[in-house]
Write a protein that holds these residues in place. Structure first.
Motif, short mmCIF file in Angstrom:
data_model
loop_
_atom_site.label_atom_id
_atom_site.label_comp_id
_atom_site.label_asym_id
_atom_site.label_seq_id
_atom_site.Cartn_x
_atom_site.Cartn_y
_atom_site.Cartn_z
N ARG B 142 12.88 -14.13 24.79
CA ARG B 142 11.98 -13.07 25.25
C ARG B 142 12.66 -12.21 26.31
O ARG B 142 12.49 -10.99 26.34
CB ARG B 142 10.70 -13.69 25.82
CG ARG B 142 9.80 -14.21 24.74
CD ARG B 142 8.68 -15.02 25.31
NE ARG B 142 7.73 -14.21 26.05
CZ ARG B 142 6.74 -14.72 26.79
NH1 ARG B 142 6.63 -16.03 26.91
NH2 ARG B 142 5.90 -13.93 27.41
N LEU B 143 13.44 -12.87 27.15
CA LEU B 143 14.20 -12.14 28.17
C LEU B 143 15.20 -11.21 27.49
O LEU B 143 15.35 -10.05 27.87
CB LEU B 143 14.92 -13.17 29.05
CG LEU B 143 15.16 -12.78 30.50
CD1 LEU B 143 13.84 -12.47 31.17
CD2 LEU B 143 15.88 -13.91 31.23
N THR B 146 13.46 -8.15 26.13
CA THR B 146 13.08 -7.17 27.14
C THR B 146 14.30 -6.42 27.68
O THR B 146 14.30 -5.21 27.82
CB THR B 146 12.35 -7.87 28.31
OG1 THR B 146 11.19 -8.49 27.79
CG2 THR B 146 11.97 -6.88 29.39
N ILE B 147 15.37 -7.18 27.97
CA ILE B 147 16.52 -6.57 28.63
C ILE B 147 17.31 -5.68 27.68
O ILE B 147 17.68 -4.56 28.03
CB ILE B 147 17.41 -7.67 29.26
CG1 ILE B 147 16.66 -8.33 30.42
CG2 ILE B 147 18.72 -7.08 29.76
CD1 ILE B 147 17.38 -9.48 31.06
N VAL B 150 16.24 -2.02 27.21
CA VAL B 150 16.37 -0.99 28.25
C VAL B 150 17.82 -0.86 28.73
O VAL B 150 18.08 -0.27 29.77
CB VAL B 150 15.44 -1.25 29.45
CG1 VAL B 150 14.00 -1.04 29.05
CG2 VAL B 150 15.63 -2.64 30.01
N LYS B 227 10.54 -8.92 19.76
CA LYS B 227 9.22 -9.05 20.36
C LYS B 227 8.12 -9.01 19.31
O LYS B 227 7.19 -9.81 19.34
CB LYS B 227 8.99 -7.89 21.34
CG LYS B 227 9.67 -8.10 22.66
CD LYS B 227 9.11 -7.08 23.63
CE LYS B 227 10.16 -6.57 24.55
NZ LYS B 227 9.73 -5.40 25.28
#
Lengths: 308, 342
Positions: B142-143, B146-147, B150, B227
């Motif tokens: 999940r990290l 997200t990372i 972006v 995700k």
């Protein structure tokens, strides 16, 4: 799920008096601080405030003046004197990176605040009024939303020219549809709520219903997309600069341009020119998206509870 | 109503419904290029260009006529496939559409490759995370999701260049082809053209050049798939039919792949359309990082050389592509999920 409606405690309790906006945001943030979502939000907030601090105090923090090139030897590897090395025209990379925080946050603020100022009221109006105007606005906003944002921003930037304000304007167009969509769907879901019905029945005027009752409820969805669009705004602004469509050449700090300049020196092993400005962008955008996703996990259950 | 008939009806309806979107996008482009304050010609031409030259360029492009007249001419030209003649220094006198069509396959090859990378990595990681819900591996994935989403695409590209091209020397850092002559143009896709010509060596050269750009663009896009697949998988895993399958003693691995994953992928396709916007924006940056001669590079080149008809043409073609893709995605949606059609 279904049992909720027959819950006698719920049925007998008085309707909750909504807290003011900041209270509705900060209370759950403090309450949830030990959960994963809360921790992410606070971490994101911390990173954001760190960058705001750097941006505000940039003139005091920079170790070297950035206005004149060739102040230091060119292409120096990181050392005690130049912690992040120097670039191809002898500027201290650390100083440029610090100034870059200021320009990035300025562009971001202009871009997302204008998007909010336009997207929120238009979304409110569209969702509340409905009908043909609503359908037309949705069509327009959805079309713009489907178009690659960076391309549209690049086109606008090419027409209106460089500079912090102009780039802020160029990227705001990307985010207006986002604020519009979110506000409109919030408006649609609270429009028929009993308290709104009650206000209307008591003779409240349309604009009072819209801007006091509905806006109050709809605004709670804003912090999440505010964080996420801010992260995207940082990326898009850096992207425009990277493409050569961003800021003036003599801007003291510009992460995107630094990365573009760094490109020619990658082949000869000058890694510090690209690694450090890139890391700054990544830390800031990751912070903002942590904030956005954390808030999303905290606020969404509240929204669902308010509606059930 | 017969099943095939309803699908065709749906496809046709969807096609007609896409016309307003195309029309709006073309209007937005017109508005940006001609109506908003600012003088595109003066902004595009070098500073200090004598006013009479600016005026002459403007006149030759018809930009001194009333807006409504310009707008009608603009729409009429687009719908007759006439995007004008280049006035930039590189393509002066050439047909804008012909130049763009020449560049289109490079962008298509890059974006298709990136989409493949993104789906493979994204579905894989999303599956791992969803199956191991709330375990450390789920948190890590999940990290990642997200990372990676972006990370500035051009920065990731530069880092991959530093590692794989400069330090390890494994892959080329720039361009579509090197060493030999590129394969003869049939489709414009170097990989396909070299296979058509029966040249395996050229195929591998083209493939080598594709790896880093596609990886760069694909990795950034994969975060979204990670995700979405994870979230949808969690939903399908807890649904009744999966419970029923469990109760019947079907092995867990089979339940995940045959029952849960299949249904978890449908919503991914639904939101796929919007990912193409990110894909094309990312492709412009990737093309710049890897000196990839596609449409994004063409757009930048035309902005830098004040090639007004080429800028307009490129953006218009992008608008067409976006509309066509959104129609295709919707039709695929109708195909795999009949509920969408009604």
């Amino acid at each position: 799920m279904k049992a909720k409606h027959s819950d006698p405690k719920r049925a007998s309790s008085l309707p909750e008096i909504p807290l003011p906006f900041l209270g509705r945001l900060i209370h759950p943030l403090i309450r949830e601080r030990r959960s994963l979502a809360g921790a992410l939000s606070w971490m994101g907030l911390g990173i954001l405030f760190f960058f705001i601090f750097i941006a505000v105090f940039a003139p005091l923090l920079v170790p070297f003046s950035q206005t004149q090139p060739f102040a230091s030897p060119v292409l120096q590897a990181p050392s005690l004197q130049h912690l992040m090395g120097t670039d191809n025209v002898g500027r201290d990379v650390l100083s440029r990176v610090i100034w870059g925080a200021r320009t990035s946050l300025e562009i971001m603020a202009i871009g997302v605040l204008i998007a909010l100022a336009v997207g929120f009221p238009v979304g409110l109006l569209s969702g509340y009024v409905g009908g043909k105007i609503d359908r037309l606005l949705v069509l327009i906003m959805d079309s713009i939303y489907a178009f690659p944002g960076l391309l549209l921003a690049a086109l606008i930037a090419a027409v209106i020219g460089r500079g912090v304000f102009n780039i802020g304007i160029a990227i705001t167009v990307i985010y207006i549809p986002l604020y519009f969509r979110v506000t409109r769907s919030q408006t649609l879901s609270v429009r028929e709520e009993p308290y709104v019905e009650a206000a209307r029945a008591l003779g409240a005027k349309s604009h009072t219903v819209m801007f006091s009752y509905i806006a109050h409820s709809a605004i709670i969805a804003i912090p999440v997309i505010f964080s996420l669009s801010s992260a995207d705004a940082i990326l898009t602004a850096a992207g425009l600069s990277y493409l050569g469509l961003g800021l003036e050449v003599d801007t003291p700090g510009d992460w995107g341009r630094d990365l573009s300049d760094a490109q020619s020196f990658i082949g000869v092993g000058i890694w510090w020119m690209s690694v450090f400005p890139g890391l700054m962008i990544v830390i800031l955008t990751v912070g903002l998206s942590f904030l956005g996703e954390g808030l999303n996990d905290i606020i969404n259950p509240i929204l669902r509870k308010e509606r059930s | 109503m017969p099943k095939t008939g309803s699908l065709i009806t749906y496809a046709v309806t969807r096609l007609i419904l896409s016309l307003p979107m195309l029309f709006i996008l073309l209007t937005v482009v017109f508005f940006v290029l001609r109506v908003i304050p600012g003088d595109p010609i003066a902004a595009l031409l070098a500073e200090g260009t004598p006013p009479y030259i600016v005026e002459a360029v403007r006149h030759s492009l018809g930009l001194d006529r009333p807006y409504w007249e310009q707008y009608l001419v603009y729409l009429a030209q687009i719908f007759t496939g006439n995007l004008g003649i280049s006035i930039g220094q590189y393509f002066k006198g050439q047909s804008v559409l012909a130049v763009i069509l020449q560049r289109l396959p490079a962008t298509a090859e890059l974006t298709i490759g990136a989409m493949l990378v993104a789906s493979i990595i994204g579905v894989g990681t999303g599956l791992i995370a969803g199956v191991n819900r709330d375990k450390p591996v789920d948190l890590i994935v999940r990290l990642y999701g997200t990372i990676i989403f972006v990370i500035p695409i051009f920065w990731l590209g530069e880092i991959l260049q530093i590692v794989f091209a400069v330090n390890l020397g494994l892959l080329p850092a720039q361009g579509r082809f090197s060493g030999l002559d590129p394969p003869a143009t049939v489709t414009g896709f170097y990989t396909i053209d070299s296979l058509l010509a029966g040249r395996i060596d050229k195929f591998f050269i083209a493939l080598q050049h594709l790896v880093l750009p596609c990886l760069t663009l694909g990795l950034v896009l994969s975060g979204f798939f990670t995700k979405t697949v994870r979230a949808n998988l969690l939903r399908t895993i807890s649904s009744d039919y999966v419970e029923a399958a469990k109760a019947r003693g079907i092995p867990r691995g089979r339940i995940i792949t045959r029952y849960a994953l299949k249904n978890a992928l449908i919503p991914v396709v639904t939101v796929l359309g919007l990912q193409f916007a990110i894909l094309f924006a990312g492709a412009v940056l990737t093309e710049r990082t890897f000196s990839w001669p596609g449409m994004g590079s063409l757009l930048l080149l035309s902005i830098n050389t004040a090639d007004y008809p080429m800028i307009q043409g490129t953006i218009v073609v992008y608008a067409f592509i976006i509309v066509v893709i959104s129609v295709i995605v919707d039709i695929i949606n109708g195909l795999i999920d009949p509920r969408v059609r009604y």
